[in-house]
Design a protein around this motif. Sequence first.
Motif, PDB file in Angstrom:
ATOM      1  N   ALA A   1     -50.077 -53.373 -34.975  1.00  0.00           N
ATOM      2  CA  ALA A   1     -50.415 -53.664 -33.577  1.00  0.00           C
ATOM      3  C   ALA A   1     -49.415 -53.011 -32.628  1.00  0.00           C
ATOM      4  N   LEU A   2     -48.146 -53.020 -32.998  1.00  0.00           N
ATOM      5  CA  LEU A   2     -47.129 -52.399 -32.149  1.00  0.00           C
ATOM      6  C   LEU A   2     -47.362 -50.894 -32.017  1.00  0.00           C
ATOM      7  N   LEU A   3     -47.698 -50.250 -33.134  1.00  0.00           N
ATOM      8  CA  LEU A   3     -47.943 -48.814 -33.091  1.00  0.00           C
ATOM      9  C   LEU A   3     -49.163 -48.481 -32.229  1.00  0.00           C
ATOM     10  N   LEU A   4     -50.194 -49.306 -32.298  1.00  0.00           N
ATOM     11  CA  LEU A   4     -51.388 -49.064 -31.478  1.00  0.00           C
ATOM     12  C   LEU A   4     -51.082 -49.269 -29.997  1.00  0.00           C
ATOM     13  N   LYS A   5     -50.315 -50.324 -29.688  1.00  0.00           N
ATOM     14  CA  LYS A   5     -49.942 -50.558 -28.287  1.00  0.00           C
ATOM     15  C   LYS A   5     -49.078 -49.406 -27.764  1.00  0.00           C
ATOM     16  N   PHE A   6     -48.231 -48.881 -28.622  1.00  0.00           N
ATOM     17  CA  PHE A   6     -47.325 -47.800 -28.243  1.00  0.00           C
ATOM     18  C   PHE A   6     -48.095 -46.566 -27.782  1.00  0.00           C
ATOM     19  N   ARG A   7     -49.310 -46.395 -28.292  1.00  0.00           N
ATOM     20  CA  ARG A   7     -50.093 -45.189 -27.997  1.00  0.00           C
ATOM     21  C   ARG A   7     -51.064 -45.372 -26.835  1.00  0.00           C
ATOM     22  N   THR A   8     -51.131 -46.565 -26.248  1.00  0.00           N
ATOM     23  CA  THR A   8     -52.127 -46.815 -25.206  1.00  0.00           C
ATOM     24  C   THR A   8     -51.682 -46.361 -23.824  1.00  0.00           C
ATOM     25  N   LYS A   9     -50.364 -46.204 -23.589  1.00  0.00           N
ATOM     26  CA  LYS A   9     -49.864 -45.826 -22.270  1.00  0.00           C
ATOM     27  C   LYS A   9     -49.122 -44.490 -22.338  1.00  0.00           C
ATOM     28  N   ARG A  10     -48.935 -43.899 -21.164  1.00  0.00           N
ATOM     29  CA  ARG A  10     -48.286 -42.596 -21.097  1.00  0.00           C
ATOM     30  C   ARG A  10     -46.790 -42.696 -21.391  1.00  0.00           C
ATOM     31  N   VAL A  11     -46.151 -43.750 -20.888  1.00  0.00           N
ATOM     32  CA  VAL A  11     -44.706 -43.901 -21.041  1.00  0.00           C
ATOM     33  C   VAL A  11     -44.420 -45.185 -21.812  1.00  0.00           C
ATOM     34  N   ALA A  12     -43.561 -45.082 -22.811  1.00  0.00           N
ATOM     35  CA  ALA A  12     -43.159 -46.251 -23.600  1.00  0.00           C
ATOM     36  C   ALA A  12     -41.669 -46.509 -23.388  1.00  0.00           C
ATOM     37  N   ILE A  13     -41.323 -47.783 -23.255  1.00  0.00           N
ATOM     38  CA  ILE A  13     -39.928 -48.168 -23.044  1.00  0.00           C
ATOM     39  C   ILE A  13     -39.495 -49.055 -24.203  1.00  0.00           C
ATOM     40  N   VAL A  14     -38.388 -48.721 -24.797  1.00  0.00           N
ATOM     41  CA  VAL A  14     -37.842 -49.489 -25.904  1.00  0.00           C
ATOM     42  C   VAL A  14     -36.536 -50.118 -25.452  1.00  0.00           C
ATOM     43  N   ALA A  15     -36.381 -51.415 -25.675  1.00  0.00           N
ATOM     44  CA  ALA A  15     -35.165 -52.125 -25.278  1.00  0.00           C
ATOM     45  C   ALA A  15     -34.652 -52.941 -26.450  1.00  0.00           C
ATOM     46  N   ASP A  16     -33.388 -53.257 -26.411  1.00  0.00           N
ATOM     47  CA  ASP A  16     -32.774 -54.031 -27.485  1.00  0.00           C
ATOM     48  C   ASP A  16     -31.812 -55.037 -26.868  1.00  0.00           C
ATOM     49  N   VAL A  17     -31.800 -56.237 -27.404  1.00  0.00           N
ATOM     50  CA  VAL A  17     -30.858 -57.262 -26.957  1.00  0.00           C
ATOM     51  C   VAL A  17     -29.620 -57.149 -27.833  1.00  0.00           C
ATOM     52  N   GLU A  18     -28.488 -56.874 -27.210  1.00  0.00           N
ATOM     53  CA  GLU A  18     -27.265 -56.685 -27.973  1.00  0.00           C
ATOM     54  C   GLU A  18     -26.861 -57.979 -28.666  1.00  0.00           C
ATOM     55  N   LYS A  19     -26.647 -57.880 -29.992  1.00  0.00           N
ATOM     56  CA  LYS A  19     -26.216 -59.025 -30.787  1.00  0.00           C
ATOM     57  C   LYS A  19     -27.090 -60.246 -30.464  1.00  0.00           C
ATOM     58  N   ALA A  20     -28.392 -60.054 -30.644  1.00  0.00           N
ATOM     59  CA  ALA A  20     -29.364 -61.054 -30.201  1.00  0.00           C
ATOM     60  C   ALA A  20     -29.090 -62.440 -30.786  1.00  0.00           C
ATOM     61  N   PHE A  21     -28.785 -62.511 -32.081  1.00  0.00           N
ATOM     62  CA  PHE A  21     -28.599 -63.809 -32.715  1.00  0.00           C
ATOM     63  C   PHE A  21     -27.349 -64.518 -32.201  1.00  0.00           C
ATOM     64  N   LEU A  22     -26.371 -63.729 -31.733  1.00  0.00           N
ATOM     65  CA  LEU A  22     -25.143 -64.342 -31.229  1.00  0.00           C
ATOM     66  C   LEU A  22     -25.294 -64.878 -29.811  1.00  0.00           C
ATOM     67  N   GLN A  23     -26.430 -64.576 -29.179  1.00  0.00           N
ATOM     68  CA  GLN A  23     -26.645 -65.079 -27.827  1.00  0.00           C
ATOM     69  C   GLN A  23     -27.143 -66.526 -27.824  1.00  0.00           C
ATOM     70  N   ILE A  24     -27.565 -67.020 -28.968  1.00  0.00           N
ATOM     71  CA  ILE A  24     -28.059 -68.398 -29.085  1.00  0.00           C
ATOM     72  C   ILE A  24     -26.930 -69.282 -29.603  1.00  0.00           C
ATOM     73  N   GLY A  25     -26.677 -70.384 -28.920  1.00  0.00           N
ATOM     74  CA  GLY A  25     -25.613 -71.290 -29.331  1.00  0.00           C
ATOM     75  C   GLY A  25     -26.148 -72.494 -30.088  1.00  0.00           C
ATOM     76  N   LEU A  26     -25.270 -73.121 -30.843  1.00  0.00           N
ATOM     77  CA  LEU A  26     -25.604 -74.367 -31.534  1.00  0.00           C
ATOM     78  C   LEU A  26     -25.085 -75.544 -30.722  1.00  0.00           C
ATOM     79  N   GLN A  27     -25.883 -76.585 -30.627  1.00  0.00           N
ATOM     80  CA  GLN A  27     -25.417 -77.785 -29.945  1.00  0.00           C
ATOM     81  C   GLN A  27     -24.266 -78.408 -30.729  1.00  0.00           C
ATOM     82  N   GLU A  28     -23.389 -79.102 -30.023  1.00  0.00           N
ATOM     83  CA  GLU A  28     -22.107 -79.519 -30.573  1.00  0.00           C
ATOM     84  C   GLU A  28     -22.231 -80.340 -31.851  1.00  0.00           C
ATOM     85  N   LYS A  29     -23.224 -81.193 -31.951  1.00  0.00           N
ATOM     86  CA  LYS A  29     -23.341 -82.066 -33.107  1.00  0.00           C
ATOM     87  C   LYS A  29     -23.662 -81.312 -34.399  1.00  0.00           C
TER      88      LYS A  29
END
Length: 332
Positions: free
Chosen positions: A286-314
């Motif tokens: 599905a991602l590959l098909l969506k990638f081909r539907t528009k003239r311009v494609a933008i790819v983004a990445d969240v730096e250290k994505a898993f480290l952006q989520i915190g654990l509650q104190e308990k």
Amino acid sequence: MSSPSVDILLETKRDIKKQVRVNIVPHITERLPVAEFDTSVVDLVADDDSTGENVDILIGNDYYAGFMRQGKKKIQDELYLVDSDFGWLLSGNVENLEHTTRQENILTVNTYCHCHNSSCPYFTEPDLPLRNIDIKFLWSLECIGINDSPKATRQDEAVKHFNDTLQYINGRYEVTWPWIEYPPQLPVNFGVALGRLKSLINRLDPAMLQEYDDILKEQLDGNVIEIVEPHNSDILHPVHYLAHHIVKGEGKRGRIVYDASIRGSGKKSLNECLYSGPSMLEDLTALLLKFRTKRVAIVADVEKAFLQIGLQEKDRDVTRFLWSTKQNGKIQ
């Protein structure tokens, strides 16, 4: 529903009389198609269409064998005449017969369930799914092993737990672990974590140790990790230490990986104490098909994505780990 039962005497065209117990219900089924065929091949036809297409009595398996005889004549493929006390009955596929009245795309379902207690003269309400006559659910039961159970799955429970406990605190989302049971059967694992740390330090060269230390300092400054005091009996929630190591690709900076699969003797690992949750990865096709539907494609990445989520104190104390500072060699 409840329905009274009565004893009736059936007298067949062959002058055979049998007494059966039946339940009186308002409706048995819709009209059944009647097939026309050559009746000269048998001496007596049970249904000669003189009474129409309505069904007045439905004979169940408890009486069926008592009415049937041994005779059988083949009319065509998948279609037979079978002998009974009522006369010869048409049995099989009648779709290929000419002059057959049909009702296309009609399905009739009536559900009755008799008491298992022989002294009970009534039908009783059946269990689900028959009680609600949910046809879609009824058919889905034939796909057991392919479709998920109609009850809430563990994945559903993990998603619900995530949505119910998610909090936004000081600019960061914080979650709790989706425990299978609480408190978990989780060992402290301090000795295992300490042994693995000593082995790790002995194995790494000075440059790799320096990089390891720099990564942890960056995470400490970014509030990804925090220094804690040694555990003691005053801590009421679970405490668990994780082993860790560094993964480094050629030409790339290292990445610290924590081992949540280690377990103590007779105990479970952290992974075994948690619901895994559903896979939320996007379908690649599905991602590959969506990638081909528009003239311009933008790819983004969240730096250290898993480290952006915190654990509650308990829940933080089950992710403790040990490290030795370069300055004094002290393990903390």
